[in-house]
Structures are given as C-alpha cells and as structure tokens.
Write an enzyme that holds these catalytic residues in place. Structure first.
Site, PDB file in Angstrom:
ATOM      1  N   GLU A   1      14.938 -18.275 -11.407  1.00 38.72           N
ATOM      2  CA  GLU A   1      14.580 -16.874 -11.620  1.00 38.72           C
ATOM      3  C   GLU A   1      13.821 -16.711 -12.952  1.00 38.72           C
ATOM      4  OE1 GLU A   1      14.295 -14.317  -9.972  1.00 38.72           O
ATOM      5  OE2 GLU A   1      14.350 -12.649 -11.376  1.00 38.72           O
TER       6      GLU A   1
ATOM      7  N   GLU B   1       5.190 -14.654 -12.920  1.00 39.96           N
ATOM      8  CA  GLU B   1       4.599 -13.496 -12.242  1.00 39.96           C
ATOM      9  C   GLU B   1       4.024 -12.457 -13.195  1.00 39.96           C
ATOM     10  OE1 GLU B   1       7.074 -11.013  -9.717  1.00 39.96           O
ATOM     11  OE2 GLU B   1       8.814 -11.384 -10.966  1.00 39.96           O
TER      12      GLU B   1
ATOM     13  N   ASN C   1      -0.972   1.692   5.988  1.00 36.37           N
ATOM     14  CA  ASN C   1      -0.203   0.650   5.290  1.00 36.37           C
ATOM     15  C   ASN C   1       0.295  -0.314   6.360  1.00 36.37           C
ATOM     16  OD1 ASN C   1       1.690  -0.819   3.770  1.00 36.37           O
ATOM     17  ND2 ASN C   1       3.258   0.747   4.051  1.00 36.37           N
ATOM     18  N   GLY C   2       0.064  -1.616   6.167  1.00 31.15           N
ATOM     19  CA  GLY C   2       0.534  -2.601   7.139  1.00 31.15           C
ATOM     20  C   GLY C   2      -0.601  -3.519   7.556  1.00 31.15           C
TER      21      GLY C   2
ATOM     22  N   LYS D   1       5.121  -4.352  -5.519  1.00 33.03           N
ATOM     23  CA  LYS D   1       6.581  -4.305  -5.595  1.00 33.03           C
ATOM     24  C   LYS D   1       7.225  -4.546  -4.240  1.00 33.03           C
ATOM     25  CE  LYS D   1      10.489  -3.324  -7.660  1.00 33.03           C
ATOM     26  NZ  LYS D   1      11.005  -4.428  -8.498  1.00 33.03           N
TER      27      LYS D   1
ATOM     28  N   TRP E   1      -3.027  -2.540  -1.659  1.00 35.83           N
ATOM     29  CA  TRP E   1      -2.811  -3.954  -1.973  1.00 35.83           C
ATOM     30  C   TRP E   1      -3.547  -4.719  -0.885  1.00 35.83           C
ATOM     31  CZ3 TRP E   1      -0.441  -8.236   0.385  1.00 35.83           C
ATOM     32  CH2 TRP E   1      -0.213  -9.330  -0.470  1.00 35.83           C
TER      33      TRP E   1
ATOM     34  N   CYS F   1       0.850  -1.183   0.000  1.00 30.08           N
ATOM     35  CA  CYS F   1       0.000   0.000   0.000  1.00 30.08           C
ATOM     36  C   CYS F   1       0.889   1.237   0.000  1.00 30.08           C
ATOM     37  CB  CYS F   1      -0.939   0.087   1.204  1.00 30.08           C
ATOM     38  SG  CYS F   1      -2.016  -1.330   1.362  1.00 30.08           S
TER      39      CYS F   1
ATOM     40  N   HIS G   1      13.806 -37.373 -11.762  1.00 29.68           N
ATOM     41  CA  HIS G   1      13.220 -37.802 -10.485  1.00 29.68           C
ATOM     42  C   HIS G   1      11.760 -37.371 -10.364  1.00 29.68           C
ATOM     43  CE1 HIS G   1      17.124 -39.160  -9.208  1.00 29.68           C
ATOM     44  NE2 HIS G   1      17.628 -38.002  -9.599  1.00 29.68           N
TER      45      HIS G   1
ATOM     46  N   ARG H   1       3.410  -0.195  -5.132  1.00 33.54           N
ATOM     47  CA  ARG H   1       3.174  -0.770  -3.809  1.00 33.54           C
ATOM     48  C   ARG H   1       1.803  -1.450  -3.697  1.00 33.54           C
ATOM     49  NH1 ARG H   1       6.821   1.183  -0.247  1.00 33.54           N
ATOM     50  NH2 ARG H   1       5.505   0.549   1.481  1.00 33.54           N
TER      51      ARG H   1
ATOM     52  N   LYS I   1      10.103 -15.127 -13.180  1.00 33.63           N
ATOM     53  CA  LYS I   1       9.804 -13.946 -13.994  1.00 33.63           C
ATOM     54  C   LYS I   1       8.642 -14.233 -14.920  1.00 33.63           C
ATOM     55  CE  LYS I   1      11.379 -11.679 -12.473  1.00 33.63           C
ATOM     56  NZ  LYS I   1      12.102 -11.085 -11.388  1.00 33.63           N
TER      57      LYS I   1
END
Ligand code: M6R
Length: 598
Positions: free
Chosen positions: A471, A478, A99-100, A593, A73, A2, A494, A27, A475
């Site tokens: 990675e 997401e 925010n939180g 982010k 968010w 947020c 396996h 955010r 990428k």
C-alpha cells in the site's frame, strides 16, 4: 468513471452545473463540457483539463435554467475538446452526456455511417446521440428508449433536445441519482454534486428510465412500465466534502483518521462483544473469499491474516478483475466478501455477481451508503469514514482494516470462542494512537524534502506489514509518479536486491511482531549494499537505529492493529513527496477516484 450532472429548474443552470462538476471531478478530470437548452436551441462549451478551465470559457449565459454537464476520464479517444462531452447528433438538436463504455459502439457506428450519419469524435459515446436522432420521429422519449435498447456495455446517460424542457436519463451498471428540490430537479453520478441544493435523492437502478419536466419526474422501466422508487434523505453534509482549510483533500483525509476510525468502530464493540448485523448463520460456511481492487485489495490481504489468525477460517483473496474471468470454484458454503470504498468499482461488482451466480453468501465492506455494491449484497458493514474525495485512498484504507478486524472478531464470536479483551480495549483506543502518529507529520514533511528527487523506492515488510508495504508503494507511485515496489522483505534476495545501491531508498516497516528479528537481517542485507534505509519502528530498538538512516517512530500497539498505525507515516510521506514535487495531489494524472469501467 466520468461525472454527470444535469439540471432543470428555476436557478441559472450554469451555477448548478459548474458547482456539480467541481464535486464530481474525483471521477475524472481530463476534460469537461456542458450544454444549455432553451426554446432557441442548444449552446455548448467544452475545455480540456479540469473544470476550472471550462469555467473560464463561459462568460454570462445566466439565462438558461436547463442543462447537462460532464467531466471526463478518457476511455475511447484522447482528452481533447472534440472528445469532451456533451456529444451531439448531426443536426445539433440532441445532446447527450455518458458515463461508462458502449461495448458495441463500433458496430453501431458502422451502421449509422452507412445511413449517412457523420461522426466528429473518437468516443464510443457519440453513437448514443446519433441513435436517438435515427429513431426520432417527433417523440423523444420513444427515440431515447429505442436507442438505449441497442446499447451493450455499461452506461449512465442523460439526453436533452433543442426546444424541449425535458431531461431523459437511464443507467446500466453505472451510478445515477435524481435530486429532488422545490420546483427543481437534478440528475447526477453521485450525491455530493447536488448536496448544496437538496438532500432528497432517488438512487436509480439498472434499466430505470427517467423523464423529467417542470411538472415533475416519472420513472419507468425501459419496457414502459411505470415504477416507484423511494425518495431518500441523505445524511452527508456539505462541510464533509469541503477541504476545511487543508491544502488538499488527501491531507485533510489523512488528518481526520482519528475521527473516521472512531466512526467505524463506534457501536460495534459493546460490553466486550461485537455488534454488527450481518446475515451469517454459524456453521453455514467453510471459507471466506474476498475480491477487491487497488488499495481495497491490500486491505483484503490484511483481512486474510486477521481472519485466519483470529477466527481460524480459511480465506482466499483475489483481484476482482481476475476473479470475474477465471471461473472461480464457488459454492453456497462460501462467504464472498467484496471490499470497496466507492461501492461502484466495475470489476468488484462483476466479481460479486459471479460469486452470487455460484451460490455464495455475499457481504460487503463499503464506505458509500446506498452504493450499487451496498444494494446488491445480502448484508454488509459500512465503514462510516465519510466522503473520500482525494483520488488516493487513505482514511478508507484505515477504516477497511478496522472493519476487517471487527469482521474477524465477529466470526470468532459466531463460533462461540471468547474474544481477547485486551485487543478490544486497544481497538477502542486506536484513534488516540493514530493522533500520536499524526503529531509527527512535520518530521515526515522534512524527510520528504530529502527524497523528492528520487526515481525509485522499495517498501518492505513481513507478515501483516507486507500488505502495508504494498500500500505504501501504491500511494507513492500514484500521486508522485515515482516508481515504487512493495515486497515481502525476505523476498528481496530472490531478485529485487539486484536493484539496491546508494540511490535506492528502502522503507522497512519494522514494528514489533514475531518476525522482528528476521527483518533485521533483511535490513542488514540492504545496508551492506549501500541502500538508504528508512524504518518505521515502534520502540527504542538499538539494532535498527544502527542500520537505519532515518527512523519514523510510531506508538506500540497490539500487533493486529499495527497495519493501521504503520500505514499512516507512509501516507504522509507519499503526500509530502508529491506536494514537494509540485504535483496535483488530489488529481493525479491518468487516474479517477471511482473506476466504473473494467
Ligand atoms: O472504490 P474502491 O475501493 O473499489 O476502489 C478501488 C481502487 O480503484 C482504489 O483503491 C485505487 O487503487 C485508489 N486510487 C488507491 O489509492
């Protein structure tokens, strides 16, 4: 998560708040809202979705010069107008943005409901407005402090009251800065939100309480003791956080890697020596413990290979979210290295505090100057990669690997061993090799067209290329929402090999290293099951060409630098596939982010 921006000054608050929110969208962007205040009362607007939806709802309203705003968010309560901030008390006289996470919101809400308060949203945040109302007996500051003292969890909060020209704010484990201009003041989650107006900022610390009116700002502890915080001039400039002609921030950030890597390396390799100012005493440690999240965790995995090979020091890598709760065995003979682009990731900060409590020496590899992580460690290495706005981390990842390589070389130097001059030279020339990879972007864009409709992807690598595979998969998933997995290539037999058929693209990172020949056998196993092979290679390798359906050729570099080079085609492939699918690359669904909640 947020983003918060608040303004008190002489300009139209609408202009400042909307511009600030746009800079904070990284955010969170599932809803946004703002509230103006003047002597007649409060006026609020809310909209679901990105900030541009909020802009459409506000016509005129230029007369207000005080207001608070928020981009969300969602944690508690779905994205909706009701759950969007600001939130209000029963009388609609107090407005807050938060925010939180308020961990004890259920208990507080129950208490307030019993006292007659009526709640309209499903958020944890709304309790803050009602608590201030509960304690308000004509002194807003004192009501605010009493309310905050009841909260458990993490928060950055700004509150306003109808008819009062005052902003009140506090923070605990969530970032908040004050921007100081000429006869105007800003409060924000991050510096870019205020940079168009001022570069003079104060980084608030946990439990700081701020009261701002037209005559200035006062910072106190929540116990009421006045404190001084330094006013700092920030270096960032506005151009750095604009798109600069690129379609998306992500593409801009991929393309600027030659420059950002040069910034990470600059001044740190001098006369074949590593020059960094870490407070580490030779012989004072037995191992390095690293903790991080997401992409930064992948960097840490690469760091383990680099440090163990170059410096011969034992390394352990943890997800920060696991480390913080598993009672890790830490001692003063450990160096705890936290890795984070933002320096605000809640789990990484909690892991750091856990390591500190265990007596470890602490260091960080972090991009954002002045972030909470940067402030809490004993010493650290800044990435100097510039602001990263795209939610998908790209340039920070490359700079983290370069930073870890520098750290590994530094540890070797501390032990008195000599450094490989060839490697140092190649490190300095790395930006040129990165330019060469980026020059092949068009080829990757056309390859992306062929894979834009696929539902699954496998990424395989060995040795240092294994975390690169992880990675690459992260990428792609997401930003394109394609299911993707990264594996050590030898592991597929396996289990994952059962997934291979003609519809399964498999990307091999197959540049030259000690395991090159072995990866050829893994490729043959995939080919034998009709998998479609894309191979990142660094040479005219006939055997691979015979097996692969598509080759992505990158320049040959020292094997310890290869993860940086090999990752770039994967960044580009993910970007172009997501763009070809028509997705909002910079704002992937459900993500933010900066993950400032656990
Ligand atoms: O700011 P940090 O490096 O601490 O962030 C960690 C992760 O949240 C971050 O890397 C995330 O995985 C990115 N979306 C990856 O692109």
């Amino acid at each position: 998560m947020c983003g918060i921006i608040a303004y008190l000054g002489t300009r139209p608050a609408k202009e400042v708040l909307l511009a600030g929110l746009a800079k904070l969208e990284y955010r969170g962007y599932d809803s946004a809202g703002l509230c103006f205040s003047d002597k007649n009362g409060l006026l609020s607007f809310k909209a679901v979705g990105p900030v541009k939806n909020l802009v459409k709802t506000i016509e005129g309203n230029d007369k207000y010069s005080l207001g608070i705003a928020h981009t969300r968010w969602a944690t508690h309560g779905e994205p909706s107008e009701i759950n969007a901030h600001p939130h209000f008390d029963c009388q609609h006289k107090i407005a807050i943005v938060h925010n939180g996470i308020i961990e004890n919101h259920n208990a507080l809400k129950e208490m307030l409901i019993k006292e007659g308060h009526k709640f309209v949203s499903a958020t944890d945040s709304e309790v803050i407005a009602h608590l201030i109302e509960k304690f308000d007996e004509g002194n807003l500051e004192s009501a605010f402090i009493k309310a905050i003292n009841l909260l458990q969890g993490s928060f950055a909060v700004v509150a306003i009251q109808a008819g009062s020209r005052r902003l009140l704010a506090t923070r605990r484990s969530s970032p908040l800065i004050i921007g100081v201009g000429k006869e105007e003041f800003f409060i924000a989650s991050d510096v870019p939100a205020v940079l168009a107006y001022t570069n003079q900022v104060i980084y608030l610390q946990d439990n700081d309480f701020v009261s701002i009116d037209d005559s200035g700002y006062k910072i106190k502890t929540l116990a009421g003791k006045e404190i001084k915080r330094e006013l700092e001039g920030v270096q960032m400039n506005l151009e750095e956080i604009e798109k600069g002609g690129f379609k998306h921030f992500m593409l801009k950030e991929i393309m600027e890697q030659p420059i950002t890597l040069a910034q990470t390396i600059a001044g740190r390799v001098v006369n074949d020596k590593i020059k960094i100012s870490l407070q580490i005493i030779p012989g004072s440690f037995d191992r390095i413990v690293m903790a991080a999240c997401g992409t930064s965790w992948h960097s840490a995995l690469i760091g383990k290979y680099l440090i163990e090979e170059i410096a011969g020091v034992r390394v352990e890598v943890d997800y920060a979210s696991e480390f913080r709760y598993r009672q890790p065995l830490i001692s003063s003979r450990d160096i705890f290295l936290a890795i984070s682009q933002s320096g605000e990731t809640a789990d990484t900060l909690a892991a750091l505090r856990e390591a500190k409590a265990g007596g470890a020496q602490t260091a960080a590899l972090v991009n954002i100057v002045g972030s909470t992580l940067a402030r809490e460690v004993d010493s650290g290495i800044y990435l100097h990669a510039g602001p990263e706005i795209g939610v998908a981390s790209t340039k920070a990842f490359s700079s983290q690997i370069a930073g870890l390589l520098i750290f590994a070389l530094y540890l070797r130097q501390l032990s008195g061993a000599s450094l490989d001059k060839g490697l140092l030279m190649e490190l300095k020339n790395l930006p040129k090799a990165v330019e060469a990879v980026l020059a092949g972007a068009d080829k990757i864009a056309s390859l992306a067209q062929q894979f834009k409709k696929t539902n699954n992807f496998l990424f395989l690598g060995r040795g240092l290329n294994f975390p690169v595979a992880l990675e690459g998969a992260l990428k792609l998933k997401e930003i394109s929402y394609i299911h993707a997995e990264g594996y050590p290539a030898a592991e597929i037999k396996h289990g994952p090999i059962a997934l291979i058929d003609e519809d399964m693209p498999v990307l091999f990172i197959a540049t030259k290293n000690l395991l090159s020949d072995k990866i050829l056998s893994n490729m043959a196993e995939v080919k034998a099951r009709q998998g479609k092979i894309i191979a990142v290679v660094d040479r005219d390798f006939q055997d691979i060409a015979a097996l692969a359906d598509h080759l992505l050729v990158v320049p040959s570099v020292h094997p310890l630098l290869a993860p940086i080079i090999n990752n770039i085609p994967l960044q580009l492939l993910a970007y172009y596939i997501a763009d070809a699918r028509g997705l909002d690359v910079d704002r992937p669904r459900n993500l933010a982010k900066s993950v400032t909640v656990e």
